[in-house]
Design a protein around this motif. Structure first.
Motif, PDB file in Angstrom:
ATOM      1  N   PRO A  75       0.832  -1.208   0.000  1.00  0.00           N
ATOM      2  CA  PRO A  75       0.000   0.000   0.000  1.00  0.00           C
ATOM      3  C   PRO A  75       0.865   1.256   0.000  1.00  0.00           C
ATOM      4  N   ASN A  76       0.334   2.315  -0.567  1.00  0.00           N
ATOM      5  CA  ASN A  76       1.046   3.592  -0.560  1.00  0.00           C
ATOM      6  C   ASN A  76       0.055   4.721  -0.363  1.00  0.00           C
ATOM      7  N   LYS A  77       0.535   5.944  -0.463  1.00  0.00           N
ATOM      8  CA  LYS A  77      -0.327   7.102  -0.208  1.00  0.00           C
ATOM      9  C   LYS A  77      -1.501   7.165  -1.181  1.00  0.00           C
ATOM     10  N   LYS A  78      -1.255   6.770  -2.431  1.00  0.00           N
ATOM     11  CA  LYS A  78      -2.305   6.831  -3.446  1.00  0.00           C
ATOM     12  C   LYS A  78      -3.323   5.718  -3.270  1.00  0.00           C
ATOM     13  N   HIS A  79      -2.842   4.534  -2.885  1.00  0.00           N
ATOM     14  CA  HIS A  79      -3.725   3.378  -2.689  1.00  0.00           C
ATOM     15  C   HIS A  79      -3.454   2.788  -1.297  1.00  0.00           C
ATOM     16  N   PRO A  80      -3.999   3.405  -0.265  1.00  0.00           N
ATOM     17  CA  PRO A  80      -3.690   2.988   1.121  1.00  0.00           C
ATOM     18  C   PRO A  80      -4.162   1.591   1.484  1.00  0.00           C
ATOM     19  N   LEU A  81      -5.101   1.030   0.728  1.00  0.00           N
ATOM     20  CA  LEU A  81      -5.582  -0.328   1.016  1.00  0.00           C
ATOM     21  C   LEU A  81      -4.998  -1.360   0.057  1.00  0.00           C
ATOM     22  N   GLY A  82      -3.965  -0.961  -0.673  1.00  0.00           N
ATOM     23  CA  GLY A  82      -3.258  -1.909  -1.514  1.00  0.00           C
ATOM     24  C   GLY A  82      -3.825  -2.039  -2.924  1.00  0.00           C
ATOM     25  N   TYR A  83      -3.277  -3.010  -3.656  1.00  0.00           N
ATOM     26  CA  TYR A  83      -3.603  -3.195  -5.068  1.00  0.00           C
ATOM     27  C   TYR A  83      -4.273  -4.549  -5.329  1.00  0.00           C
ATOM     28  N   GLY A  84      -4.822  -5.147  -4.301  1.00  0.00           N
ATOM     29  CA  GLY A  84      -5.355  -6.505  -4.408  1.00  0.00           C
ATOM     30  C   GLY A  84      -6.399  -6.700  -5.495  1.00  0.00           C
ATOM     31  N   ARG A  85      -7.195  -5.672  -5.775  1.00  0.00           N
ATOM     32  CA  ARG A  85      -8.263  -5.838  -6.765  1.00  0.00           C
ATOM     33  C   ARG A  85      -7.738  -5.979  -8.187  1.00  0.00           C
ATOM     34  N   ILE A  86      -6.438  -5.727  -8.386  1.00  0.00           N
ATOM     35  CA  ILE A  86      -5.854  -5.938  -9.712  1.00  0.00           C
ATOM     36  C   ILE A  86      -6.010  -7.402 -10.125  1.00  0.00           C
ATOM     37  N   GLU A 235     -20.982  -8.122  27.297  1.00  0.00           N
ATOM     38  CA  GLU A 235     -21.632  -6.803  27.245  1.00  0.00           C
ATOM     39  C   GLU A 235     -22.442  -6.591  25.969  1.00  0.00           C
ATOM     40  N   VAL A 236     -22.155  -7.393  24.934  1.00  0.00           N
ATOM     41  CA  VAL A 236     -22.764  -7.172  23.615  1.00  0.00           C
ATOM     42  C   VAL A 236     -24.126  -7.854  23.535  1.00  0.00           C
ATOM     43  N   ARG A 237     -25.143  -7.046  23.333  1.00  0.00           N
ATOM     44  CA  ARG A 237     -26.500  -7.580  23.202  1.00  0.00           C
ATOM     45  C   ARG A 237     -26.781  -8.028  21.764  1.00  0.00           C
ATOM     46  N   GLY A 238     -26.126  -7.392  20.822  1.00  0.00           N
ATOM     47  CA  GLY A 238     -26.316  -7.765  19.420  1.00  0.00           C
ATOM     48  C   GLY A 238     -25.289  -7.081  18.535  1.00  0.00           C
ATOM     49  N   ALA A 239     -24.995  -7.687  17.369  1.00  0.00           N
ATOM     50  CA  ALA A 239     -24.088  -7.108  16.376  1.00  0.00           C
ATOM     51  C   ALA A 239     -24.879  -6.892  15.093  1.00  0.00           C
ATOM     52  N   TYR A 240     -24.885  -5.665  14.590  1.00  0.00           N
ATOM     53  CA  TYR A 240     -25.728  -5.317  13.449  1.00  0.00           C
ATOM     54  C   TYR A 240     -24.934  -4.534  12.403  1.00  0.00           C
ATOM     55  N   ASP A 241     -25.538  -4.424  11.204  1.00  0.00           N
ATOM     56  CA  ASP A 241     -24.974  -3.623  10.113  1.00  0.00           C
ATOM     57  C   ASP A 241     -23.554  -4.063   9.765  1.00  0.00           C
ATOM     58  N   LEU A 242     -23.284  -5.355   9.865  1.00  0.00           N
ATOM     59  CA  LEU A 242     -21.951  -5.854   9.528  1.00  0.00           C
ATOM     60  C   LEU A 242     -21.790  -5.860   8.006  1.00  0.00           C
ATOM     61  N   ILE A 243     -20.828  -5.096   7.542  1.00  0.00           N
ATOM     62  CA  ILE A 243     -20.547  -5.005   6.110  1.00  0.00           C
ATOM     63  C   ILE A 243     -19.081  -5.342   5.876  1.00  0.00           C
ATOM     64  N   LEU A 244     -18.841  -6.263   4.930  1.00  0.00           N
ATOM     65  CA  LEU A 244     -17.479  -6.656   4.579  1.00  0.00           C
ATOM     66  C   LEU A 244     -17.049  -5.911   3.321  1.00  0.00           C
ATOM     67  N   TYR A 245     -15.829  -5.407   3.340  1.00  0.00           N
ATOM     68  CA  TYR A 245     -15.267  -4.687   2.202  1.00  0.00           C
ATOM     69  C   TYR A 245     -14.064  -5.476   1.690  1.00  0.00           C
ATOM     70  N   ASN A 246     -14.149  -5.940   0.436  1.00  0.00           N
ATOM     71  CA  ASN A 246     -13.083  -6.760  -0.126  1.00  0.00           C
ATOM     72  C   ASN A 246     -12.169  -5.918  -1.017  1.00  0.00           C
ATOM     73  N   TYR A 247     -10.882  -5.949  -0.723  1.00  0.00           N
ATOM     74  CA  TYR A 247      -9.898  -5.230  -1.528  1.00  0.00           C
ATOM     75  C   TYR A 247      -8.909  -6.199  -2.164  1.00  0.00           C
ATOM     76  N   GLY A 248      -9.394  -7.375  -2.531  1.00  0.00           N
ATOM     77  CA  GLY A 248      -8.562  -8.390  -3.140  1.00  0.00           C
ATOM     78  C   GLY A 248      -8.608  -9.665  -2.316  1.00  0.00           C
ATOM     79  N   PRO A 249      -8.144 -10.781  -2.886  1.00  0.00           N
ATOM     80  CA  PRO A 249      -8.147 -12.056  -2.144  1.00  0.00           C
ATOM     81  C   PRO A 249      -7.432 -11.932  -0.804  1.00  0.00           C
ATOM     82  N   ASN A 250      -8.068 -12.412   0.246  1.00  0.00           N
ATOM     83  CA  ASN A 250      -7.521 -12.391   1.605  1.00  0.00           C
ATOM     84  C   ASN A 250      -7.302 -10.982   2.154  1.00  0.00           C
TER      85      ASN A 250
END
Length: 375
Positions: A75-86, A235-250
């Motif tokens: 990852p770099n300043k331009k692509h902070p989450l890496g290039y995995g989607r390539i 302490e957790v009564r429930g977990a909601y609005d769980l959204i996964l964001y994929n930026y490439g395999p793994n």
């Protein structure tokens, strides 16, 4: 610590994919050479097309290596989450090659049907085809297993393609046997079948890559596992609005809302969320980038009664899939909650209907109803 672990896993994965792809390239080039020779000697269009398919498989492995190398860039300043989607783009390139090979094969096969040419099989050519079938089976199983192990969609697709090639080569061998025994030539027709299957494979690969780039619904089992891990915290009564964001395999990130008692301090919430983040990463490899909080009433019986009444009204609608994040301030006369709305109704319409119904029940309350996506 998480970034270090991800880097180590990515390096190991890259090395394994490159190694597997090199094996695939070498095997496919050799098979293509043998089949091309057999096809020209025997004047077999099906065998020749099978050789072309092997070359396209080798080229696909080259593109897989390039995509994996580029996708593993830090990852770099331009692509902070890496290039995995390539890697998904490289899969699309492979799919385009497969489609081209399939369309070309279909055209040539149709030409052979219109202007047939008698095939001439020798014992050596039949032996080479049989050996190629065994080689493709071994290669396909190896590549597919490595693809599953290292979460590489391109390798899994290549492995499946190789296994299917083995079946197609077997059909070519069967058509040769039929020709030698009964004198019936099925070469061109087998070529059409091969071409159609190649085209179908290319379209499926393209569709899968596009789905990854556009974004698709998260895997239900993975979502359920993460929520279970989170809700194990007392302490957790429930977990909601769980959204996964994929930026490439793994390379998966996620955000979630936790429903917590209104008596917890900020310090307690902070310690809890950090504990949850570490736990989820350690057991799933998913990095929780955002943890929001809903509070729920712990001692106000009137608020609890209001919640039950509102929940009954909300869930009476088929398109209201879930209500959560409910909190009522009985002194200030305010009420807030989220509703997961299905795609069967416009979100604005759903909120308008719910607002009208809840206001009819509690006209003195100020409402805040947030529509959530059925993700």
């Amino acid at each position: 610590m998480a970034n270090e672990n991800l880097a180590a896993l990515a390096a190991k994965r890259e090395k394994a994919i490159v190694k597997t792809s090199v094996v695939g390239i070498a095997a496919n080039v050799l098979l293509a050479a043998f089949k091309a020779a057999v096809g020209m000697i025997s004047h077999s269009i099906a065998v020749t097309l099978d050789a072309v398919n092997n070359l396209s498989d080798a080229l696909s492995s080259v593109i897989t290596i390039i995509g994996t190398k580029l996708g593993a860039k830090a990852p770099n300043k331009k692509h902070p989450l890496g290039y995995g989607r390539i890697e998904y783009l490289s899969t699309m390139a492979v799919a385009a090659i497969v489609l081209y090979a399939g369309i070309t094969s279909l055209v040539e096969s149709v030409k052979k049907i219109i202007t047939p040419e008698a095939a001439d099989y020798s014992t050596v050519s039949l032996i080479i085809i049989a050996v190629a079938i065994g080689a493709k089976l071994v290669l396909g199983l190896y590549v597919k297993r490595q693809g599953v192990k290292h979460n590489s969609g391109a390798l899994v697709a290549s492995g499946k393609d190789a296994l299917f090639d083995a079946i197609l080569s077997a059909s070519v061998l069967a058509s040769a046997a039929i020709y030698l025994i009964w004198g019936i030539s099925l070469e061109a027709y087998i070529g059409v079948v091969i071409a159609v299957i190649i085209i179908k494979s290319g379209l499926e690969m393209m569709n899968e890559a596009l789905n990854e780039i556009v974004g698709k619904r998260s895997d239900k089992e993975e979502v359920a596992k993460i929520k279970k891990l989170i809700c194990e915290e007392p302490e957790v009564r429930g977990a909601y609005d769980l959204i996964l964001y994929n930026y490439g395999p793994n390379k998966n990130y996620a955000s979630v809302h936790l429903e917590l008692p209104d008596t917890m301090t900020v310090d307690e919430v902070d310690r809890l969320t950090r504990r949850v983040q570490n736990k989820v990463y350690a057991q799933t490899g998913v990095i929780m980038t955002g943890v929001g909080v809903y509070s729920f009433n712990t001692s106000d019986e009137e608020a609890a009664a209001i919640r039950n009444a509102v929940q009954r009204a909300v869930l009476a609608h088929d398109w209201a899939l879930q209500m959560h994040g409910f909190y009522a301030d009985t002194e200030k006369k305010t009420m807030r909650f989220d509703v997961v709305v299905s795609f069967d109704i416009e979100r604005e319409q759903a909120i308008a209907e719910l607002t009208e119904e809840v206001r009819a029940l509690y006209p003195d309350y100020t409402l805040q109803i947030i529509p959530d996506i059925d993700a």
